[in-house]
Write a protein that holds these residues in place. Structure first.
Motif, short mmCIF file in Angstrom:
data_model
loop_
_atom_site.label_atom_id
_atom_site.label_comp_id
_atom_site.label_asym_id
_atom_site.label_seq_id
_atom_site.Cartn_x
_atom_site.Cartn_y
_atom_site.Cartn_z
N ALA A 218 -17.67 32.32 -39.38
CA ALA A 218 -18.21 32.64 -40.66
C ALA A 218 -17.62 31.67 -41.62
N THR A 219 -18.13 30.69 -42.22
CA THR A 219 -17.47 29.78 -43.21
C THR A 219 -17.81 30.23 -44.66
N GLU A 220 -18.59 31.26 -44.81
CA GLU A 220 -18.43 32.01 -46.11
C GLU A 220 -17.91 33.25 -46.22
N THR A 221 -17.68 34.06 -47.40
CA THR A 221 -17.19 35.34 -47.64
C THR A 221 -18.31 36.42 -47.55
N ALA A 222 -19.12 36.14 -48.79
CA ALA A 222 -20.07 37.28 -48.89
C ALA A 222 -21.00 37.58 -47.72
N ARG A 223 -21.39 36.57 -46.98
CA ARG A 223 -22.27 36.66 -45.81
C ARG A 223 -22.17 35.87 -44.60
N VAL A 224 -22.75 35.91 -43.57
CA VAL A 224 -22.66 35.27 -42.28
C VAL A 224 -24.02 34.37 -42.45
N ASN A 225 -23.70 32.81 -42.40
CA ASN A 225 -24.93 32.21 -42.44
C ASN A 225 -25.95 32.41 -41.14
N ALA A 226 -27.17 32.08 -41.25
CA ALA A 226 -27.93 32.67 -40.11
C ALA A 226 -27.69 31.71 -38.90
N SER A 227 -27.28 30.42 -39.07
CA SER A 227 -26.67 29.71 -37.88
C SER A 227 -25.47 30.05 -37.17
N GLU A 228 -24.58 31.24 -37.65
CA GLU A 228 -23.60 31.51 -37.45
C GLU A 228 -23.77 32.96 -36.89
N ARG A 229 -24.61 33.44 -37.01
CA ARG A 229 -24.79 34.89 -36.77
C ARG A 229 -25.25 35.44 -35.24
N ALA A 230 -24.52 36.53 -34.91
CA ALA A 230 -24.71 37.13 -33.24
C ALA A 230 -25.16 38.40 -33.40
N VAL A 231 -25.20 39.06 -34.48
CA VAL A 231 -25.81 40.28 -34.68
C VAL A 231 -27.03 40.29 -35.55
N ARG A 232 -27.88 41.31 -35.59
CA ARG A 232 -28.72 41.73 -36.37
C ARG A 232 -28.54 42.75 -37.22
N SER A 233 -28.90 43.31 -38.40
CA SER A 233 -28.82 44.39 -39.09
C SER A 233 -29.84 45.41 -38.67
N ARG A 234 -29.43 46.73 -38.89
CA ARG A 234 -30.36 47.93 -38.41
C ARG A 234 -29.84 49.03 -39.32
N VAL A 235 -31.15 49.91 -39.39
CA VAL A 235 -31.14 51.17 -40.12
C VAL A 235 -29.63 51.83 -39.25
N ILE A 236 -29.18 52.73 -40.27
CA ILE A 236 -27.88 53.65 -39.62
C ILE A 236 -28.61 54.58 -38.35
N GLY A 237 -28.00 54.34 -37.51
CA GLY A 237 -28.27 55.30 -36.20
C GLY A 237 -29.16 54.65 -35.39
N THR A 238 -29.66 53.30 -35.39
CA THR A 238 -30.42 52.62 -34.47
C THR A 238 -29.60 51.55 -33.96
N GLY A 239 -28.35 51.43 -34.34
CA GLY A 239 -27.61 50.23 -33.75
C GLY A 239 -26.49 50.54 -32.94
N VAL A 240 -25.53 49.82 -32.78
CA VAL A 240 -24.27 50.16 -31.99
C VAL A 240 -23.31 51.06 -32.35
#
Length: 300
Positions: A218-240
């Motif tokens: 991650a080259t930023e602090t607040a968020r991870v840029n799309a090109s750097e992401r290896a995850v996807r956000s999910r509703v609580i209880g539907t992720g890992v």
């Protein structure tokens, strides 16, 4: 435990609109972003906006319990930048006190791969929080240092080390297991082993990996840029994230306070249902888990 909605999840709503959405979703409180130029946030130092938010919160019967600033200048080696960062936190503390909020999120400065002068920046970070701690305590506010990439406390061990060095009751840990998970740092068991007795606030969210073996970047602090992401956000209880076990561990460590649902709709709307649905589903999932934990304890 009470559940709060975080205005990270309501980028298209004003703060009063977000409070209404949180109430409709069955939440108990709100955590509000403290940042200029964000629709669902409070501008820095804007007393009028804060009073309007307080009036809306009272009208909804849903208190604002915390603020989320985005400043990272409190480990800067430039004195003017450092003073500006400290002053911004003073403004956040004052606004939190005005709202009746008792916690403020802290980014532990800025720190990225390739940065230098770690010890000097760490010393400035410690100095900033040592300066702010008594002011926060007097205002009835605790400063909660987050486990967060792009800062000097990406890991639970780093966060705990900083809080223990300062050794002031107004400086606590903001525990975010999702952050620790997608950076491939501590498991929840390891996180509790090093910082479980220091937790002053909790962010709750969930994710899945698109490539579990990819190194975190991650080259930023607040968020991870799309090109750097290896995850996807999910509703609580539907992720890992093993939220039932995390909640049980929080209770074992004496944390029976607020869980703030940090729904990442501001950064990753393509991953998630609309906020009206996502907050309601996340709240229902967490409440169901807490009920099951209570029933198991009562059966013992």
């Amino acid at each position: 435990m009470r559940l709060a909605g975080h205005t990270l999840g309501t980028p298209d709503h004003t703060v009063p609109q977000a409070l209404k959405l949180f109430r409709a979703a069955g939440l108990d409180a709100a955590e509000v972003i403290y940042q200029d130029g964000y629709t669902s946030g409070l501008p820095r130092g804007d007393r009028r906006a804060a009073m309007e938010a307080l009036k809306a919160a009272e009208g909804e019967g849903l208190p604002i319990i915390g603020l989320t600033p985005y400043t990272t200048a409190i480990n800067s080696l430039d004195e003017n930048e450092w003073c500006g960062g400290v002053d911004e936190f003073r403004g956040a503390i004052e606004t939190a006190h005005l709202l009746g909020a008792d916690r403020v999120r802290v980014y532990a400065g800025a720190w990225h791969p390739g940065d230098t002068d770690h010890d000097r920046r760490w010393a400035k970070l410690r100095e900033a929080l040592q300066t702010l701690a008594p002011e926060a305590e007097q205002a009835g506010v605790r400063l909660c240092v987050e486990n967060h990439f792009g800062t000097m406390t990406q890991t639970a061990a780093e966060t705990a080390a900083l809080v223990r060095e300062i050794a002031h009751p107004a400086i606590r840990v903001l525990y975010d297991q999702a952050n620790l998970t997608f950076t491939h740092d501590e498991s929840f068991e390891e996180a509790f082993a090093v910082q479980g007795d220091l937790i002053g606030h909790v962010h709750a969210k969930d994710l899945i990996f698109t490539d579990p073996n990819a190194a975190f970047r991650a080259t930023e602090t607040a968020r991870v840029n799309a090109s750097e992401r290896a995850v996807r956000s999910r509703v609580i209880g539907t992720g890992v994230l093993p939220w039932p076990q995390i909640l049980a561990a929080l209770l074992r460590h004496g944390y029976d306070d607020l869980l703030s649902i940090e729904y990442e709709y501001r950064w990753h709307p393509q991953d998630l249902p609309a906020p009206e649905d996502g907050f309601r589903e996340s709240a229902a999932a967490l409440r169901g888990m807490l009920t099951e934990i209570a029933e198991m304890e009562n059966a013992r």
